[in-house]
Design a protein around this motif. Structure first.
Motif, short mmCIF file in Angstrom:
data_model
loop_
_atom_site.label_atom_id
_atom_site.label_comp_id
_atom_site.label_asym_id
_atom_site.label_seq_id
_atom_site.Cartn_x
_atom_site.Cartn_y
_atom_site.Cartn_z
N ARG A 81 0.83 -1.23 0.00
CA ARG A 81 0.00 0.00 0.00
C ARG A 81 0.85 1.26 0.00
O ARG A 81 0.44 2.30 -0.50
CB ARG A 81 -0.94 -0.01 1.21
N LYS A 82 2.04 1.16 0.58
CA LYS A 82 2.94 2.34 0.63
C LYS A 82 3.72 2.51 -0.67
O LYS A 82 4.53 3.42 -0.79
CB LYS A 82 3.93 2.19 1.79
N GLY A 83 3.54 1.60 -1.63
CA GLY A 83 4.28 1.71 -2.90
C GLY A 83 5.74 1.33 -2.77
O GLY A 83 6.59 1.83 -3.50
N GLU A 84 6.04 0.42 -1.83
CA GLU A 84 7.44 0.06 -1.57
C GLU A 84 7.93 -1.13 -2.38
O GLU A 84 9.10 -1.51 -2.28
CB GLU A 84 7.61 -0.24 -0.07
N GLY A 216 10.41 5.71 -3.72
CA GLY A 216 10.04 5.10 -2.44
C GLY A 216 10.01 3.59 -2.45
O GLY A 216 9.59 2.96 -1.47
N VAL A 217 10.46 2.97 -3.55
CA VAL A 217 10.53 1.50 -3.58
C VAL A 217 11.68 1.05 -2.68
O VAL A 217 12.79 1.57 -2.77
CB VAL A 217 10.72 0.98 -5.02
N THR A 218 11.43 0.07 -1.84
CA THR A 218 12.47 -0.44 -0.93
C THR A 218 12.78 -1.92 -1.18
O THR A 218 13.81 -2.41 -0.76
CB THR A 218 12.01 -0.33 0.54
N THR A 219 11.87 -2.63 -1.89
CA THR A 219 11.97 -4.08 -1.98
C THR A 219 11.64 -4.54 -3.40
O THR A 219 10.65 -4.09 -3.98
CB THR A 219 10.98 -4.72 -0.98
N LEU A 220 12.48 -5.44 -3.93
CA LEU A 220 12.29 -5.96 -5.29
C LEU A 220 11.94 -7.44 -5.24
O LEU A 220 12.64 -8.22 -4.58
CB LEU A 220 13.57 -5.78 -6.11
#
Length: 389
Positions: A81-84, A216-220
């Motif tokens: 939801r946070k766009g991470e 704001g992406v933190t995870t792939l």
């Protein structure tokens, strides 16, 4: 490593220097590997592990039902939801296994291609969580044009251009077994894409890693284009985040396949006191298949910040038959990031090992390597993906 006065293999006028430059050929790394090949330090046998391999501790059985599954799902859904979260799909290689067409563009069912199904699933996640989930494709020089044409034809499967990103992995040059330039039947040098270990360097060099971080992406979430079981699963994301891992590998229990052979692939193991994923062709053939009970699905979860640095992977020498003659190529493999150390000698990544089901409603491993696999898997995939697309 070229002797004074000697002509480098890379100065050969038959090479397409413009192509090599455009796609980011690493001249220095190639020369040093070629030196190792010519000196006999690098052979197809030098990749074999000669030390003991043991099953690793700490493999987590990912729950899909019950209170712990609910807890992990909430963590993963919050990140979505946070766009991470971004999805990275390996769509490179040489487009040779599927009758010389780009596998990602091949229809799986109902007019939908592998890429189309990956995109449909991402679109569903975007709608469900109300946040952008970018889809990033790693193409190769052999798959890039056909993939972009396919995307244009299908209007990016409804994904906004800003959220459907592509970059190209690097390129290399085949050699003869004694380290000279391999010339194909057409009188030209033979180029190839040198393995999915390219991902780390290529996504950084493309600027995409930086732009994802800025959003704001933190995870792939990382998977092969032909594994449609690697869906955007909040429980997997939650498990990775709960472990505070920087690289999580989805593994599944080995079993015999329809041919009677055991599953092949990288296996989590302890080597030299270190838990890591050891690629299948490095494991001695006389080691009982059940000694390392799990193998890697090649689905990974990466912490974006952790991979925003040099990830120095080794080369493996792979023998090929090209135009009915022996050729060799150098490849690097993404799972081996689990074995890389930093300057202080500590593991570069904190590794999580997530044991997942391979089939059923939560199945995470449905590889389609040949057309015959697709025929066998079509209805199974349709059922598995019914609620996901």
């Amino acid at each position: 490593g070229v002797a004074s006065g000697a002509v480098s293999l890379l100065d050969d006028p038959r090479l397409d220097h413009k192509l090599l430059e455009e796609i980011g050929f690493d001249r220095q790394r190639f020369e040093s590997a070629r030196d190792a090949l010519k000196s006999g330090a690098l052979t197809d046998k030098s990749s074999l592990v000669t030390k003991p391999l043991d099953p690793p501790p700490g493999v987590v059985d990912v729950p899909f039902e019950g209170p712990e599954a609910d807890r992990l799902r909430k963590i993963g859904e919050a990140a979505l939801r946070k766009g991470e979260i971004a999805v990275v799909v390996l769509n490179g290689g040489m487009a040779t296994r599927f009758g010389n067409v780009v596998k990602g563009t091949v229809e799986v069912f109902d007019g939908k291609s592998f890429i189309g199904l990956k995109a449909a699933h991402v679109a569903k996640a975007r709608a469900k969580y109300g946040a952008p989930v970018p889809l990033v494709l790693m193409n190769s020089f052999a798959t890039d044009a056909a993939t972009k044409e396919h995307l244009a034809k299908h209007e990016n499967y409804g994904l906004p251009a800003a959220d459907l990103l592509t970059f190209t992995q690097s390129i290399s040059i085949r050699m003869t077994p004694d380290g000279e330039l391999f010339i194909g039947a057409d009188g030209k040098p033979s180029y190839y894409a040198p393995g999915h270990g390219d991902f780390f360097h290529s996504i950084r060099a493309s600027g995409i890693l930086k732009s994802l971080a800025a959003r704001g992406v933190t995870t792939l979430l990382f998977s092969n284009v032909d594994n449609l079981g690697a869906t955007v699963e909040p429980i997997i994301i939650g498990q990775h985040l709960a472990l505070a891992a920087q690289m999580s590998a989805e593994v599944t229990a080995k079993r015999r396949t329809a041919s009677g052979d055991w599953d092949k692939g990288g296996s989590p193991a302890v080597l030299d006191g270190r838990v890591q994923i050891v690629e299948g062709f490095r494991i001695p053939a006389d080691l009982a298949p059940t000694h390392l009970p799990d193998f890697s699905t090649n689905n990974f979860v990466f912490d974006l910040k952790a991979i925003d640095r040099d990830v120095p992977l080794g080369w493996h020498l792979v023998k090929k038959k090209v135009d009915d003659r022996p050729a060799v190529q150098l490849e690097s493999i993404a799972c081996e990031a689990s074995a890389v150390n930093d300057a202080e000698g500590a593991p570069l990544f904190k590794l999580g090992l997530l044991r997942v089901p391979r089939d059923g409603d939560h199945g995470r491993f449905f590889p389609v390597k040949e057309r015959v696999d697709l025929e066998e898997m079509r209805e199974i995939l349709k059922k598995r993906l019914a609620s996901e697309i």
